[in-house]
Design an enzyme around this catalytic site. Structure first.
Site, PDB file in Angstrom:
ATOM      1  N   ARG A  46       0.478  -1.445  -0.006  1.00 53.81           N
ATOM      2  CA  ARG A  46       0.193  -0.099  -0.004  1.00 53.81           C
ATOM      3  C   ARG A  46       0.737   1.041   0.100  1.00 53.81           C
ATOM      4  NH1 ARG A  46       1.281   2.348   3.396  1.00 53.81           N
ATOM      5  NH2 ARG A  46       1.026   3.392   3.150  1.00 53.81           N
ATOM      6  N   GLY A  47      -0.274   1.921  -0.017  1.00 58.51           N
ATOM      7  CA  GLY A  47       0.983   3.553  -0.329  1.00 58.51           C
ATOM      8  C   GLY A  47       0.878   3.695  -2.227  1.00 58.51           C
ATOM      9  N   ALA A  48       1.106   4.918  -2.183  1.00 60.09           N
ATOM     10  CA  ALA A  48       0.283   5.397  -3.584  1.00 60.09           C
ATOM     11  C   ALA A  48       1.364   4.998  -4.249  1.00 60.09           C
ATOM     12  CB  ALA A  48       0.748   6.393  -4.199  1.00 60.09           C
ATOM     13  N   ARG A  81      -7.546  -0.222  -6.909  1.00 58.77           N
ATOM     14  CA  ARG A  81      -7.599   0.714  -6.507  1.00 58.77           C
ATOM     15  C   ARG A  81      -7.401   2.013  -7.645  1.00 58.77           C
ATOM     16  NH1 ARG A  81      -4.498   1.345  -0.995  1.00 58.77           N
ATOM     17  NH2 ARG A  81      -6.577   2.484   0.082  1.00 58.77           N
ATOM     18  N   GLN A 179      -3.046   2.701  10.272  1.00 57.21           N
ATOM     19  CA  GLN A 179      -1.273   2.882   8.708  1.00 57.21           C
ATOM     20  C   GLN A 179      -0.242   3.873   9.477  1.00 57.21           C
ATOM     21  OE1 GLN A 179      -4.325   2.942   7.525  1.00 57.21           O
ATOM     22  NE2 GLN A 179      -4.362   2.310   5.642  1.00 57.21           N
ATOM     23  N   ASP A 220      -2.307  10.507  -2.397  1.00 58.08           N
ATOM     24  CA  ASP A 220      -2.581   9.448  -3.811  1.00 58.08           C
ATOM     25  C   ASP A 220      -2.685  10.054  -4.981  1.00 58.08           C
ATOM     26  OD1 ASP A 220      -3.756   8.391  -0.665  1.00 58.08           O
ATOM     27  OD2 ASP A 220      -3.247   6.611  -2.337  1.00 58.08           O
ATOM     28  N   ASN A 230      -5.754  12.494   0.076  1.00 62.33           N
ATOM     29  CA  ASN A 230      -4.731  11.554   0.999  1.00 62.33           C
ATOM     30  C   ASN A 230      -5.848  10.730   1.680  1.00 62.33           C
ATOM     31  OD1 ASN A 230      -1.847  11.025   1.677  1.00 62.33           O
ATOM     32  ND2 ASN A 230      -2.793  12.149   3.380  1.00 62.33           N
TER      33      ASN A 230
HETATM   34  O1  MRU Z   1      -5.170   2.967   1.982  1.00 62.04           O
HETATM   35  P1  MRU Z   1      -3.053   3.678   1.833  1.00 62.04           P
HETATM   36  O2  MRU Z   1      -2.749   3.308   3.022  1.00 62.04           O
HETATM   37  O3  MRU Z   1      -2.506   2.645   0.332  1.00 62.04           O
HETATM   38  O4  MRU Z   1      -3.343   5.060   1.732  1.00 62.04           O
HETATM   39  C1  MRU Z   1      -2.135   5.360   1.826  1.00 62.04           C
HETATM   40  C2  MRU Z   1      -1.937   6.891   2.044  1.00 62.04           C
HETATM   41  O5  MRU Z   1      -2.875   7.378   1.967  1.00 62.04           O
HETATM   42  C3  MRU Z   1      -0.373   7.764   1.286  1.00 62.04           C
HETATM   43  O6  MRU Z   1      -0.742   9.167   2.950  1.00 62.04           O
HETATM   44  C4  MRU Z   1      -0.315   8.343   0.535  1.00 62.04           C
HETATM   45  O7  MRU Z   1      -0.353   7.051  -0.273  1.00 62.04           O
HETATM   46  C5  MRU Z   1       1.291   8.418   0.618  1.00 62.04           C
HETATM   47  S1  MRU Z   1       2.223   7.718   0.176  1.00 62.04           S
HETATM   48  C6  MRU Z   1       3.553   7.951   0.443  1.00 62.04           C
END
Ligand code: MRU
Length: 334
Positions: A46-48, A81, A179, A220, A230
């Site tokens: 996870r995380g963009a 996603r 998270q 994101d 985000n």
């Molecule tokens: O649902 P997630 O855990 O994938 O969401 C991630 C976020 O919102 C992060 O803040 C975003 O992806 C930035 S990661 C460098």
């Protein structure tokens, strides 16, 4: 050394299972594009930026297996996603190489390396913002787990620490999937960076009582005018920071900027299962008859952003709009 979220070798994509952290360190080894899609959907990865890189290698695995063509493999991975534009950018980087008869592994490796290098540059660019702002609040996890290495929001914190700054990080727990308290706190604890986890609804208290010098988050998807999506809860942190005169910074590599979206109203927001809200660690916490809503992201207007921390330096929202106007967008199908 910060952790590495994923790595690829000879037909196997290895992922640190982010669902199991911090209790257990589990590495999953994936050999099929379908398994990569499932890992993205379930937030195993996870995380963009990390999901963009994972999806790029998902395309590589599809190419090696030979059951799917480039269009079907891309469709499978895109359907996981909707919000993080990095997902679509990573898929596109490999689809173009595949369709052009190029080396797909080299394309995915190059994409991964670009993300890692850009996050390192974000660290260098953002570290000077923390010279006088020592108490930083962050939301969700925008660390190495979310970006393969370094992080976006956590990269300036890491670099500033290397340069001798004494920092303290307020870590929003980040309901519903935690998270912050599970992943950001884990990264900071491994590196002995002083921090405290706070309930999401405590952030306003610390912002209003002068105990936060800056807010630093990831994103994101960032639209052309600087509105950005985000993790859910980011918007209210931005409003409260603004109300209390606390600078609010958004750190992201170029793969998170979507020059095709004029503003935040056009960003798709993922709605996830209500069970993520109704349950905690698999145990029901709400009455059996209750339902829930679960938007995974919110959109924060650019007017609340003090500056964007980018690989090209720290840019105000108007400077960002000009920089995006100059950059070609590569968001195929996003
Ligand atoms: O649902 P997630 O855990 O994938 O969401 C991630 C976020 O919102 C992060 O803040 C975003 O992806 C930035 S990661 C460098």
């Amino acid at each position: 050394m910060p952790v590495r979220a994923l790595w690829y070798r000879a037909g196997t994509l290895s992922l640190l299972d982010q669902r199991a952290l911090p209790a257990r360190t589990v590495v999953l080894r994936l050999r099929r594009a379908e398994d990569v899609a499932e890992a993205i959907r379930t937030l195993t990865v996870r995380g963009a930026p990390s999901i963009g890189v994972a999806a790029a290698y998902g395309m590589v695995l599809a190419r090696r297996e030979g059951r799917l063509g480039p269009a079907r493999a891309a469709k499978l991975l895109r359907a996981t996603r909707p919000t993080a534009v990095d997902l679509f950018v990573g898929i596109e980087a490999v689809r173009l190489a595949w369709e052009g008869g190029g080396d797909v592994e080299a394309a995915a490796d190059e994409y991964r390396q670009r993300v890692v290098d850009e996050c390192h540059r974000i660290g260098n660019a953002g570290a000077h913002l923390l010279r006088r702002a020592h108490r930083v609040l962050t939301h969700c996890n925008a660390g190495a787990l979310a970006t393969v290495e370094w992080g976006t929001a956590l990269a300036p914190i890491r670099v500033a620490r290397e340069r001798g700054a004494h920092l303290f990080v307020w870590v929003d727990e980040t309901r519903p999937l935690l998270q912050g308290s599970r992943l950001t706190a884990w990264e900071l604890a491994r590196e002995r960076i002083p921090h405290a986890v706070i309930a999401d609804n405590a952030a306003g208290h610390y912002l209003a009582t002068g105990q936060v010098d800056a807010v630093l988050v990831g994103a994101d998807r960032i639209a052309r005018n600087g509105d950005f999506a985000n993790k859910i809860g980011t918007y209210e942190k931005a409003v409260v920071a603004h109300e209390n005169g606390v600078p609010f910074y958004v750190a992201a590599p170029w793969s998170t900027f979507d020059a095709r979206r004029p503003n935040g109203r056009t960003i798709p927001v993922e709605e996830r299962s209500e069970n993520e809200v109704l349950e905690l660690s698999g145990r029901r916490i709400a009455p059996g008859r209750s339902h829930a809503r679960n938007p995974a992201f919110d959109v924060t207007p650019a007017k609340y952003v003090t500056a964007f921390v980018t690989p090209a330096g720290v840019l105000s929202p108007p400077e960002l709009a000009r920089a995006l106007g100059r950059r070609a967008s590569h968001t195929g199908g996003a």
